[in-house]
Design a protein around this motif. Structure first.
Motif, short mmCIF file in Angstrom:
data_model
loop_
_atom_site.label_atom_id
_atom_site.label_comp_id
_atom_site.label_asym_id
_atom_site.label_seq_id
_atom_site.Cartn_x
_atom_site.Cartn_y
_atom_site.Cartn_z
N GLY A 1 32.10 2.78 2.74
CA GLY A 1 31.22 1.99 1.51
C GLY A 1 30.25 3.09 1.29
N VAL A 2 29.41 3.13 -0.03
CA VAL A 2 29.06 4.41 -0.33
C VAL A 2 27.39 3.97 -0.23
CG1 VAL A 2 30.35 3.93 -2.91
CG2 VAL A 2 28.01 1.99 -2.73
N LYS A 3 27.06 5.07 -0.36
CA LYS A 3 25.66 5.69 0.19
C LYS A 3 24.45 5.15 0.19
CE LYS A 3 24.58 9.32 -3.32
NZ LYS A 3 23.46 10.20 -3.68
N HIS A 4 24.78 4.17 -1.32
CA HIS A 4 23.62 3.83 -1.11
C HIS A 4 23.24 2.09 -0.36
CE1 HIS A 4 23.42 5.13 -5.41
NE2 HIS A 4 24.88 5.49 -5.76
N PHE A 5 23.97 2.14 0.12
CA PHE A 5 24.13 0.82 0.95
C PHE A 5 23.24 1.06 1.83
CE2 PHE A 5 28.64 -0.24 -0.06
CZ PHE A 5 28.57 -1.94 -0.36
N ILE A 6 23.16 2.43 2.30
CA ILE A 6 22.37 1.96 3.67
C ILE A 6 20.58 2.01 3.23
CG2 ILE A 6 20.95 4.22 4.94
CD1 ILE A 6 23.18 5.98 4.63
N TYR A 7 19.92 2.33 1.85
CA TYR A 7 19.05 1.99 2.05
C TYR A 7 18.97 0.37 1.28
CZ TYR A 7 16.17 6.28 3.11
OH TYR A 7 15.48 6.82 3.42
N VAL A 8 20.04 0.11 0.38
CA VAL A 8 19.41 -1.30 0.38
C VAL A 8 19.54 -2.31 1.42
CG1 VAL A 8 21.17 -2.58 -1.03
CG2 VAL A 8 20.56 -1.07 -2.35
N ASN A 9 20.68 -1.74 2.47
CA ASN A 9 20.69 -2.77 2.94
C ASN A 9 19.58 -2.72 4.90
OD1 ASN A 9 23.59 -3.95 2.63
ND2 ASN A 9 24.50 -2.54 4.07
N ARG A 10 18.69 -1.75 3.82
CA ARG A 10 17.45 -1.96 4.71
C ARG A 10 17.28 -2.32 4.69
NH1 ARG A 10 12.97 2.64 6.65
NH2 ARG A 10 13.52 3.58 4.11
N THR A 11 16.60 -2.21 2.98
CA THR A 11 15.50 -3.31 2.17
C THR A 11 15.61 -4.22 2.71
OG1 THR A 11 15.64 -1.97 0.96
CG2 THR A 11 14.77 -3.53 0.13
N ILE B 1 0.80 -1.15 0.02
CA ILE B 1 0.28 -0.29 -0.35
C ILE B 1 0.73 1.69 0.54
CG2 ILE B 1 -2.33 -0.89 0.79
CD1 ILE B 1 -1.35 -0.12 3.78
N ASP B 2 2.63 0.88 -0.47
CA ASP B 2 3.00 2.56 0.27
C ASP B 2 4.35 2.46 -0.94
OD1 ASP B 2 4.95 4.18 0.61
OD2 ASP B 2 3.74 5.02 2.77
N PHE B 3 3.96 3.27 -1.59
CA PHE B 3 5.55 3.65 -3.11
C PHE B 3 5.91 4.98 -2.49
CE2 PHE B 3 3.95 -0.13 -5.02
CZ PHE B 3 4.73 -0.82 -5.71
N GLY B 4 6.01 5.36 -1.32
CA GLY B 4 6.59 7.05 -0.92
C GLY B 4 7.89 6.23 -1.16
N CYS B 5 9.11 5.37 -1.43
CA CYS B 5 10.44 5.15 -0.91
C CYS B 5 11.08 4.32 -1.83
CB CYS B 5 10.55 4.72 1.00
SG CYS B 5 12.67 4.94 0.62
N ILE B 6 11.26 4.66 -2.67
CA ILE B 6 12.17 3.99 -3.86
C ILE B 6 13.55 4.67 -3.94
CG2 ILE B 6 11.97 3.49 -6.23
CD1 ILE B 6 9.31 2.46 -4.95
N LYS B 7 14.13 3.04 -4.18
CA LYS B 7 15.64 3.52 -3.99
C LYS B 7 16.12 2.96 -5.25
CE LYS B 7 19.61 4.26 -3.50
NZ LYS B 7 20.45 5.74 -3.43
#
Lengths: 215, 441
Positions: free
Chosen positions: B403-413, B301-307
Motif C-alpha cells: 500500500g502507498v504511504k497515504h494509507f498511514i494517516y488516512v487509516n489512522r484518521t 482545538i488543534d489543526f496541527g496535522c493535516i493530511k
C-alpha cells in the motif's frame, strides 16, 4: 553616567572596533581626554576593568530578575532558571566582547580570574535562593553537602556559558534547552532522593535494633 | 586546556545523549520487568502476561513522556491503534494524550522575550505561567486580554531539530512493539516525520486553522475557537479559550444517548466533510484534540496535522468503499494496483490471495458506509475488526510493506474516528457527506 561606567563603555567600544586591547593605559586615557592618573583612580589595569565589567553584568541581571512581578511566586528552582536565562539574554547584546574577553583569559571557564568578581556576586545570589529553597522544604538540607549546592550551580553556570559561546543554533535556542535541562538536573540533585530515604532508614535501624550496620 | 573544554562540552546533556540515556534506562527497566515476571512465574505458573505488559507499558510511557515532542507523538499514535497493542499498552499510552511534564515558568518568559520582545504580562492582562495542559509538541497556557479568556499554545524549543533523532530512537522500540520490518517501518517513519515537521510549523498551522475552521463552519454542532494572528508567532498560537470537557471526563457525566449522538454525528460530519469536500483532513483524531462544550457541542482545538488527499489516491481508495464495486474484479484489481496493494511482481496465486483478503477487509471496514445509519456501540463490529487485524498481523504474507504511504494517516484518521465513536457509543447517520468520485474506467 559615572566616569567608571563611561570608561568601561569606551573600553568595550575600543575592543569591538579594533579587535584588540588598547596598547597602553596612557593611549586609552588620552583618547578619552583624561590624564593617566585619573584612570587609575577607577581601575588598576585593563584586566581589572574587564573583571568589573563581568561583575557588573551579573549585578544587572540579578537586579533585573528580582524586579520581575512574578519573582515572589517563583520557587528556588525557577529563580535559578530565571537568572540563567536573563544573564544569557543580556550577554547576547555583548556577544562579540564576551567571546573576545573570555578567549584571551587563561584557565577553564569556572576558574578564570576574569570571572572572579562575577562569581562572588553569583554565589551571593545562589546562597540566597538555595537558603530559601531549604527553608520552604523544596530542597533537602543535607549536612555538609548543602553548603556545596552553590558550587554545583556555579559549575552548571560554567557549562551553560561555555555552551552558549559555541552555540550556532538560530536565536541560541539550544542554549535555552541546555539551561532548562542543566539547571533541572542540578536542582533534582538538591531535592530529597531515594538515597536520603535509605540513609534515613539506615539511621533508624542503627538506633532501634541491635543489628550492627555493615558500614 | 582545549581538552578540558571538550570534556566540559561533553558533560552538557545535549539532547541526543540525554534522550538516549532515557531509552537505555527504559531498556533496563523492561529487562528487569521480564526477570521479575519470570521469577514470579516460577512460583505461580498461572500468572498472566497482562501484568508484565502493564509494567512494561508504564516504563515505556514514563520514558516517552519525559522525552516529549515527537516521541510523545509516537506514543499517541501507537495508542490509537488498539488492535495492534495489548490492552495494557493502550491504557498507559492513552495517558500521553492528556499529560506531559511542563516547561518551567522562566523558560516561558524567556521564549516570550525572544518571540514578542515582551514578557507575557506586558502582552496579556493576565497570563498563567502554569500550563493547563500539554499539546504533545507544546503546552497550553490560559491568558486574558480585554476581558476575554484566551488559550496560548507554546511550542517546546528545539522540537523541530529533535524530531528526526527522536524517531530514530523510537525505532528499536517500534520494532519490538509492532513487530514490523525495517523497510515497512521506514515508509511509516518518513511519512510521520513529514507530518510532524509540518506540525512544528506554527505559522502554517495558524493559516490552516483559520482556513479549516472557516470552511467547516457550515457544519452543525461544531464550534471552533477564533484565532488571533496578531498575537501568534512562529512558536506560539493564540486562540479563544474553549470551555468544555475532554471525552473521558464527558463520558463520566453519563450523557444521554441523544447527546452522544449529536457529538458523534458532529464528528462524523467533520471528518467526512473534510475528506470528501475539502480533500484534506485533520489527521489527528486523538481525544485530546476535542472538547465537548457545556452546551453539548463539539469543539475542535488543534489543526496541527493535516493530511492532503491527492486525486491519484482519493479516487481508487474511495471507489473501493462504494457499493457493488467488488462485483467487477477487473476494476477492483486496477484500484488495488494503483494503491500498490497488489504489486507488479506478484504471482497470479498471490494476486488471488491478496484480492480475496483485501475484499474481506474493505467490506468489513467500510460497513458503516454501506447503510444510512450505523450504531457504533456495536461491539461485534469492533471485535471483528480487531480480530481481523490480529489475524493479518500473524500472516507472513503481510510482513512486508503493502500500500502507498497515504494509507498511514488516512487509516489512522478513519480508525481513530471509529474508535472515538465507539467510545461515545453513538448512532450516526453515515450518508451526510459521501465520496465524490470523478467517473473513470
Amino acid at each position: 553616567m559615572e566616569t567608571k561606567e563611561k570608561l568601561q563603555e569606551a573600553y568595550i567600544k575600543y575592543v569591538l572596533t579594533n579587535g584588540e586591547q588598547p596598547k597602553t593605559v596612557f593611549i586609552f586615557a588620552k583618547e578619552n581626554d583624561m590624564p593617566e592618573e585619573e584612570f587609575y583612580n577607577h581601575f588598576t589595569s585593563f584586566e581589572s576593568m574587564e573583571i568589573s565589567i563581568w561583575a557588573g553584568l551579573m549585578n544587572t541581571t540579578v537586579a533585573e530578575v528580582k524586579a520581575q512581578e512574578v519573582w515572589g511566586q517563583y520557587t528556588s528552582r525557577e529563580k535559578a532558571l530565571s537568572l540563567f536565562y536573563s544573564f544569557i539574554e543580556l550577554l547576547k547584546g555583548k556577544r562579540s566582547f564576551a567571546i573576545f574577553s573570555l578567549k584571551k583569559a587563561p584557565g577553564s571557564i569556572g576558574n578564570k580570574k576574569l570571572l572572579q568578581g562575577l562569581k562572588s556576586k553569583f554565589e551571593v545570589f545562589s546562597a540566597e535562593i538555595i537558603q530559601e529553597g531549604i527553608e520552604s522544604g523544596e530542597l533537602m538540607d543535607r549536612p555538609f553537602f548543602a553548603n556545596k549546592y552553590k558550587d554545583a550551580l556555579w559549575i552548571q553556570f560554567g557549562f551553560v556559558l561555555n555552551f552558549w559561546l559555541k552555540d550556532t543554533s538560530p536565536g541560541f535556542d539550544k542554549t535555552d534547552q541546555a539551561i532548562e535541562k542543566g539547571v533541572n538536573v542540578t536542582y533534582n540533585l538538591f531535592q530529597r532522593s531515594p538515597l536520603d530515604e535509605l540513609l534515613d532508614y539506615g539511621k533508624f535501624l542503627a538506633k532501634n535494633t541491635n543489628v550492627k550496620m555493615p558500614f | 586546556m582545549i581538552e578540558k573544554e571538550v570534556k566540559e562540552q561533553n558533560s552538557i546533556p545535549t539532547s541526543k545523549v540525554e534522550r538516549s540515556t532515557q531509552f537505555v534506562k527504559t531498556g533496563f527497566k523492561i529487562g528487569g520487568n521480564y526477570v521479575k515476571h519470570y521469577s514470579k512465574k516460577l512460583f505461580n505458573p498461572n500468572l498472566s502476561k497482562d501484568e508484565l505488559n502493564e509494567e512494561n507499558a508504564a516504563d515505556i510511557y514514563e520514558s516517552l513522556s519525559k522525552l516529549k515532542g515527537s516521541a510523545l507523538k509516537v506514543a499517541q499514535m501507537l495508542s490509537m491503534d488498539k488492535n495492534i497493542l495489548p490492552k495494557a499498552y493502550v491504557d498507559k499510552f492513552s495517558l500521553s494524550q492528556y499529560n506531559a511534564p511542563p516547561l518551567s515558568g522562566p523558560l516561558i518568559v524567556q521564549t516570550f522575550h525572544k518571540l514578542y520582545g515582551k514578557t507575557p504580562d506586558q502582552i496579556f492582562d493576565k497570563f498563567d505561567l502554569k500550563s493547563s495542559n500539554a499539546a504533545s509538541i507544546g503546552q497550553v497556557h490560559q491568558a486574558e486580554l480585554h476581558g476575554k479568556k484566551l488559550a496560548v499554545k507554546i511550542q517546546y524549543p528545539g522540537v523541530g531539530d529533535s524530531i528526526s533523532s527522536d524517531l530514530k530512537l523510537v525505532k528499536p522500540f517500534a520494532f519490538r512493539l509492532l513487530g514490523m520490518s525495517e523497510k515497512e517501518l521506514n515508509i511509516y517513519m518518513n511519512e510521520v516525520e513529514e507530518r510532524l515537521l509540518e506540525e512544528t510549523d506554527y505559522e502554517l498551522e495558524l493559516k490552516r486553522s483559520i482556513e479549516f475552521s472557516k470552511a467547516c463552519s457550515v457544519l452543525n454542532n461544531i464550534v471552533f475557537p477564533t484565532y488571533y494572528p496578531e498575537l501568534s508567532t512562529k512558536r506560539t498560537i493564540t486562540m479563544d479559550w474553549l470551555e468544555g470537557k475532554h471525552l473521558k471526563e464527558y463520558l463520566q457525566t453519563n450523557p444521554s444517548q441523544e447527546e452522544r449522538n449529536i457529538i458523534g454525528q458532529a464528528l462524523w460530519d467533520f471528518y467526512n466533510f473534510q475528506q470528501h469536500e475539502l480533500r484534506a483532513v485533520h489527521a489527528d483524531p486523538h481525544p485530546g484534540n476535542f472538547m465537548i462544550t457545556p452546551d453539548g457541542k463539539l469543539g475542535v482545538i488543534d489543526f496541527g496535522c493535516i493530511k492532503v488527499l491527492p486525486d491519484d489516491f482519493y479516487n481508487p481508495f474511495f471507489s473501493l468503499s462504494s457499493n457493488g464495486f467488488f462485483e467487477s474484479k477487473e476494476k477492483t484489481l486496477k484500484a488495488f494496483r494503483e494503491l500498490e496493494m497488489i504489486q507488479p511482481n506478484d504471482t497470479p496465486a498471490q494476486i488471488e490471495f491478496y484480492h480475496e483478503v483485501y475484499c474481506q477487509m474493505i467490506t468489513l471496514f467500510a460497513k458503516p458506509y454501506t447503510s444510512n445509519t450505523f450504531d457504533f456501540s456495536e461491539n461485534a463490529f469492533f471485535d471483528k475488526l480487531y480480530k481481523f487485524g490480529e489475524m493479518l498481523s500473524k500472516m507472513p504474507e503481510f510482513k512486508q510493506v503493502r500500500g502507498v504511504k497515504h494509507f498511514i494517516y488516512v487509516n489512522r484518521t478513519n480508525f481513530g474516528l471509529y474508535n472515538i465513536l465507539h467510545e461515545l457509543k453513538a448512532i450516526v447517520q453515515t450518508d451526510t457527506y459521501v465520496p465524490q468520485l470523478s467517473l473513470q474506467d
